[in-house]
Design a protein around this motif. Structure first.
Motif, short mmCIF file in Angstrom:
data_model
loop_
_atom_site.label_atom_id
_atom_site.label_comp_id
_atom_site.label_asym_id
_atom_site.label_seq_id
_atom_site.Cartn_x
_atom_site.Cartn_y
_atom_site.Cartn_z
N THR A 1 1.50 11.99 38.91
CA THR A 1 2.64 11.60 39.73
C THR A 1 3.10 10.22 39.27
O THR A 1 2.30 9.31 39.11
N LYS A 2 4.43 10.10 39.04
CA LYS A 2 5.00 8.86 38.51
C LYS A 2 6.29 8.53 39.24
O LYS A 2 6.97 9.42 39.73
N ILE A 3 6.62 7.25 39.26
CA ILE A 3 7.93 6.81 39.71
C ILE A 3 8.79 6.67 38.46
O ILE A 3 8.44 5.94 37.54
N LEU A 4 9.90 7.43 38.42
CA LEU A 4 10.74 7.51 37.23
C LEU A 4 12.21 7.39 37.60
O LEU A 4 12.58 7.50 38.77
N LEU B 1 10.25 10.13 42.69
CA LEU B 1 8.80 10.29 42.62
C LEU B 1 8.58 11.70 42.10
O LEU B 1 9.00 12.67 42.73
N ALA B 2 7.99 11.82 40.91
CA ALA B 2 7.87 13.11 40.25
C ALA B 2 6.41 13.46 39.98
O ALA B 2 5.65 12.61 39.50
N THR B 3 6.05 14.70 40.27
CA THR B 3 4.75 15.21 39.88
C THR B 3 4.97 16.09 38.66
O THR B 3 5.75 17.05 38.71
N LEU B 4 4.30 15.73 37.56
CA LEU B 4 4.49 16.40 36.28
C LEU B 4 3.23 17.14 35.87
O LEU B 4 2.12 16.62 36.00
N VAL C 1 8.10 19.93 36.06
CA VAL C 1 8.18 19.15 37.29
C VAL C 1 7.78 20.08 38.43
O VAL C 1 8.43 21.11 38.65
N THR C 2 6.70 19.75 39.13
CA THR C 2 6.27 20.60 40.24
C THR C 2 6.78 20.07 41.59
O THR C 2 6.84 20.81 42.56
N ASP C 3 7.15 18.78 41.63
CA ASP C 3 7.71 18.19 42.85
C ASP C 3 8.55 17.00 42.43
O ASP C 3 8.16 16.24 41.54
N LEU C 4 9.70 16.82 43.06
CA LEU C 4 10.61 15.73 42.72
C LEU C 4 11.32 15.29 43.99
O LEU C 4 11.99 16.08 44.63
N VAL C 5 11.12 14.02 44.35
CA VAL C 5 11.69 13.47 45.58
C VAL C 5 12.44 12.19 45.26
O VAL C 5 11.88 11.31 44.59
N LYS C 6 13.68 12.09 45.72
CA LYS C 6 14.46 10.87 45.52
C LYS C 6 13.88 9.76 46.40
O LYS C 6 13.58 9.98 47.57
N VAL C 7 13.71 8.57 45.80
CA VAL C 7 13.23 7.41 46.53
C VAL C 7 14.45 6.68 47.08
O VAL C 7 15.36 6.33 46.32
N ASN C 8 14.50 6.49 48.39
CA ASN C 8 15.64 5.79 49.00
C ASN C 8 15.62 4.33 48.63
O ASN C 8 14.59 3.69 48.68
#
Length: 94
Positions: free
Chosen positions: A3-6, A66-69, A86-93
């Motif tokens: 999981t990374k912040i990208l 925030l992406a889980t790769l 990408v198994t999960d991708l969430v926009k960081v506010n």
């Protein structure tokens, strides 16, 4: 998995691909380019695939996510290819 912040560089349009794992025989796929945070365009970048419902989600250039790769490899015609899913991708506010 990692999981990374990208940051989103660009995202392509979703398209249909064959899948033996789906009842319908196909699944939606979308490619996205993600870059590690930093001060330049020379940070590490990842060309990733998003599948299914995630492929329908739209992200814009510059969005921090925030992406889980999931990193994997496969062999095809005596060549080895790396895949990043990408198994999960969430926009960081912000």
């Amino acid at each position: 998995m990692e999981t990374k912040i990208l940051k989103v560089v660009r995202q392509g349009e979703a398209f249909s691909v064959q899948s033996s794992k789906q009842e319908s025989g196909s699944i939606q796929k979308c490619n996205i380019v993600l870059r590690e945070l930093g001060g330049s365009k020379f940070e590490n970048e990842y060309v990733c695939a998003m599948l299914g419902n995630l492929a329908a989600c739209r992200f814009h250039e510059g969005n921090v996510v925030l992406a889980t790769l999931r990193f994997s490899t496969h062999e095809y015609q005596n060549q080895v290819f790396q895949e990043i899913l990408v198994t999960d991708l969430v926009k960081v506010n912000r």
